[in-house]
Design a protein around this motif. Structure first.
Motif, PDB file in Angstrom:
ATOM      1  N   LEU A  82       0.782  -1.242  -0.248  1.00  0.00           N
ATOM      2  CA  LEU A  82      -0.065   0.283   0.001  1.00  0.00           C
ATOM      3  C   LEU A  82       0.627   1.501  -0.131  1.00  0.00           C
ATOM      4  N   LEU A  83       1.756   1.542   1.644  1.00  0.00           N
ATOM      5  CA  LEU A  83       2.237   2.526   1.267  1.00  0.00           C
ATOM      6  C   LEU A  83       3.323   2.677  -0.220  1.00  0.00           C
ATOM      7  N   LEU A  84       4.552   1.747  -0.292  1.00  0.00           N
ATOM      8  CA  LEU A  84       4.978   1.692  -1.581  1.00  0.00           C
ATOM      9  C   LEU A  84       4.902   1.726  -2.973  1.00  0.00           C
ATOM     10  N   ALA A  85       3.593   1.837  -3.233  1.00  0.00           N
ATOM     11  CA  ALA A  85       2.997   2.084  -3.896  1.00  0.00           C
ATOM     12  C   ALA A  85       2.913   3.940  -5.012  1.00  0.00           C
ATOM     13  N   GLY A  86       3.162   3.820  -3.846  1.00  0.00           N
ATOM     14  CA  GLY A  86       3.434   5.787  -4.084  1.00  0.00           C
ATOM     15  C   GLY A  86       4.101   6.033  -4.428  1.00  0.00           C
ATOM     16  N   LEU A  87       5.383   5.205  -4.551  1.00  0.00           N
ATOM     17  CA  LEU A  87       6.379   5.566  -5.030  1.00  0.00           C
ATOM     18  C   LEU A  87       6.800   5.950  -6.175  1.00  0.00           C
ATOM     19  N   GLY A  88       7.358   6.852  -6.713  1.00  0.00           N
ATOM     20  CA  GLY A  88       7.434   6.906  -8.154  1.00  0.00           C
ATOM     21  C   GLY A  88       8.178   7.621  -8.806  1.00  0.00           C
ATOM     22  N   ALA A  89       8.925   8.064 -10.230  1.00  0.00           N
ATOM     23  CA  ALA A  89       9.633   8.836 -10.681  1.00  0.00           C
ATOM     24  C   ALA A  89       9.826  10.213 -10.098  1.00  0.00           C
ATOM     25  N   ASP A  90       8.642  11.096 -10.379  1.00  0.00           N
ATOM     26  CA  ASP A  90       7.862  12.067 -10.231  1.00  0.00           C
ATOM     27  C   ASP A  90       7.373  12.250  -8.382  1.00  0.00           C
ATOM     28  N   GLY A  91       7.747  11.729  -8.237  1.00  0.00           N
ATOM     29  CA  GLY A  91       7.929  11.638  -5.706  1.00  0.00           C
ATOM     30  C   GLY A  91       6.894  11.094  -5.650  1.00  0.00           C
ATOM     31  N   TYR A  92       6.150  11.528  -3.905  1.00  0.00           N
ATOM     32  CA  TYR A  92       5.554  10.355  -3.895  1.00  0.00           C
ATOM     33  C   TYR A  92       4.174  10.672  -4.361  1.00  0.00           C
ATOM     34  N   SER A  93       3.314   9.951  -4.722  1.00  0.00           N
ATOM     35  CA  SER A  93       1.824  10.294  -4.528  1.00  0.00           C
ATOM     36  C   SER A  93       1.054   9.242  -4.284  1.00  0.00           C
ATOM     37  N   TRP A  94       0.003  10.101  -3.109  1.00  0.00           N
ATOM     38  CA  TRP A  94      -0.898   9.310  -2.478  1.00  0.00           C
ATOM     39  C   TRP A  94      -2.317   9.465  -3.631  1.00  0.00           C
ATOM     40  N   GLN A  95      -2.324   9.121  -4.644  1.00  0.00           N
ATOM     41  CA  GLN A  95      -3.343   9.111  -5.796  1.00  0.00           C
ATOM     42  C   GLN A  95      -3.069   7.702  -6.490  1.00  0.00           C
ATOM     43  N   ARG A  96      -1.640   7.288  -6.479  1.00  0.00           N
ATOM     44  CA  ARG A  96      -1.528   5.637  -6.318  1.00  0.00           C
ATOM     45  C   ARG A  96      -1.576   5.163  -5.409  1.00  0.00           C
TER      46      ARG A  96
END
Length: 363
Positions: A224-238
């Motif tokens: 759940l929490l690691l899904a927010g990671l991304g090249a554009d930063g942390y996303s609560w939408q993800r």
């Protein structure tokens, strides 16, 4: 002398309250022996239900020692049981109309079958209880009826050498004991047959669900929490989208595996539990592959799909191994070999799959 000081004297110490299922005692040359009730009360059934769900499971015990059922004479049979209360209750509930003695071993709250494999339902403990409870002073014969499922832990010849008591192996099921006793301690072929029907297989699922819950939920929280990671930063939408779906998917797979593994045990390919769980995981992957919601869990990314193809079979294979001690399919040596062989493979698949899943957040 004050009341407070009186209560501190040895004579004033309170004695433990007898269990509700103890109904009096039988006088013997070795002293009074507690008499147990054969009828199970609502409290007994509630306790069994709680133990099935892991509530106070390891404290659900009977005090080891010698017990009586009915009005046993010195010629009455002597049965041997474990101090796991569910095993003890199953035994006493089948003894209506019989007059017998029961020697309860200290198996650390483990049932006969598992305790025999672990060694707590074993030769040394049986000898110790014979020495402590002194059945030789209570009965005129030297025979003990040991459950057939306890045979792997008891060396009959050694028990006889050390105590003088001969071991006779009783039937597999407690409900066959009355017929076994009335037939002069002779078991039919059907009494010797070990059955593991659907009802018995599903009965072990609840406690496995409870025992694995904290680990499953912790891993799901990681998804759940690691899904927010991304090249554009942390996303609560993800987190709300892919994260929630991934966490729910992992929990659902683990719950389904814990229930379906014992339910489908005879039909899943392979003998090892890890192999059976692996095939179940592949079936889950195949089902997800044709489901339209699959894309939400993988972002429609081949790398994400590959990640779940590794994570799901690794999880189901590992969860299936939890049933190695509760089936007729394994032995102690087989379990050890399976853990040494399958454990590293499951760990590598799970870690590689999780790594690929995290990489998909940045690719």
């Amino acid at each position: 002398m004050s009341a407070a000081s009186t209560n501190n004297t040895p004579e004033a110490k309170e004695t433990p309250t007898p269990a509700a299922w103890i109904v009096g005692s039988v006088d013997t040359a070795a002293g009074p022996v507690p008499r147990v009730e054969v009828r199970l009360r609502p409290a007994d059934r509630l306790g069994a239900w709680k133990a099935r769900w892991g509530i106070g499971r390891m404290q659900y015990r009977v005090e080891p020692g010698l017990y009586a059922v009915g009005e046993p004479s010195p010629d009455a049979p002597v049965l041997v049981s474990a101090n796991y209360k569910m095993s003890f209750d199953r035994l006493r509930s089948q003894l209506a109309g019989l007059d017998v003695w029961i020697v309860v071993l200290d198996t650390k709250g483990i049932n006969v079958w598992c305790a025999a494999g672990k060694g707590t339902f074993g030769t040394d403990e049986l000898v110790r209880q014979i020495e402590d409870t002194k059945p030789a002073q209570v009965v005129s014969h030297r025979k003990l009826i040991v459950p057939q499922l306890g045979a792997p832990g008891v060396a009959a010849h050694e028990v006889r050498q050390r105590t003088g008591f001969r071991v006779r192996y009783g039937p597999v099921r407690a409900e066959d004991l009355p017929e076994f006793v009335r037939a002069g301690m002779k078991a039919t072929g059907e009494m010797r047959r070990v059955r593991f029907p659907l009802r018995d297989r599903l009965a072990v699922a609840p406690v496995e669900l409870v025992m694995s819950a904290k680990y499953v939920l912790a891993i799901a929280a990681g998804f759940l929490l690691l899904a927010g990671l991304g090249a554009d930063g942390y996303s609560w939408q993800r987190v709300a989208g892919v994260g929630t779906w991934s966490a729910v998917l992992f929990v659902a797979v683990c719950v389904a595996a814990t229930v379906l593994t014992p339910a489908l045990l005879p039909w899943l390919p392979g003998r090892a539990l890890a192999v059976k769980g692996f095939w179940l995981g592949l079936a889950f992957v195949a089902a997800l592959g044709v489901w339209t919601e699959w894309g939400r869990a993988t972002d429609q990314d081949p790398l994400g799909m590959a990640a779940w193809c590794l994570v799901i079979p690794a999880a189901t294979s590992f969860l299936a191994m939890n049933f190695t001690g509760a089936t007729t399919y394994t032995s102690l040596s087989g379990v050890r070999l399976e853990v040494r062989t399958a454990g590293p493979v499951q760990a590598v698949c799970g870690l590689v799959g999780a790594t690929l899943w995290i990489i998909t957040r940045f690719v």
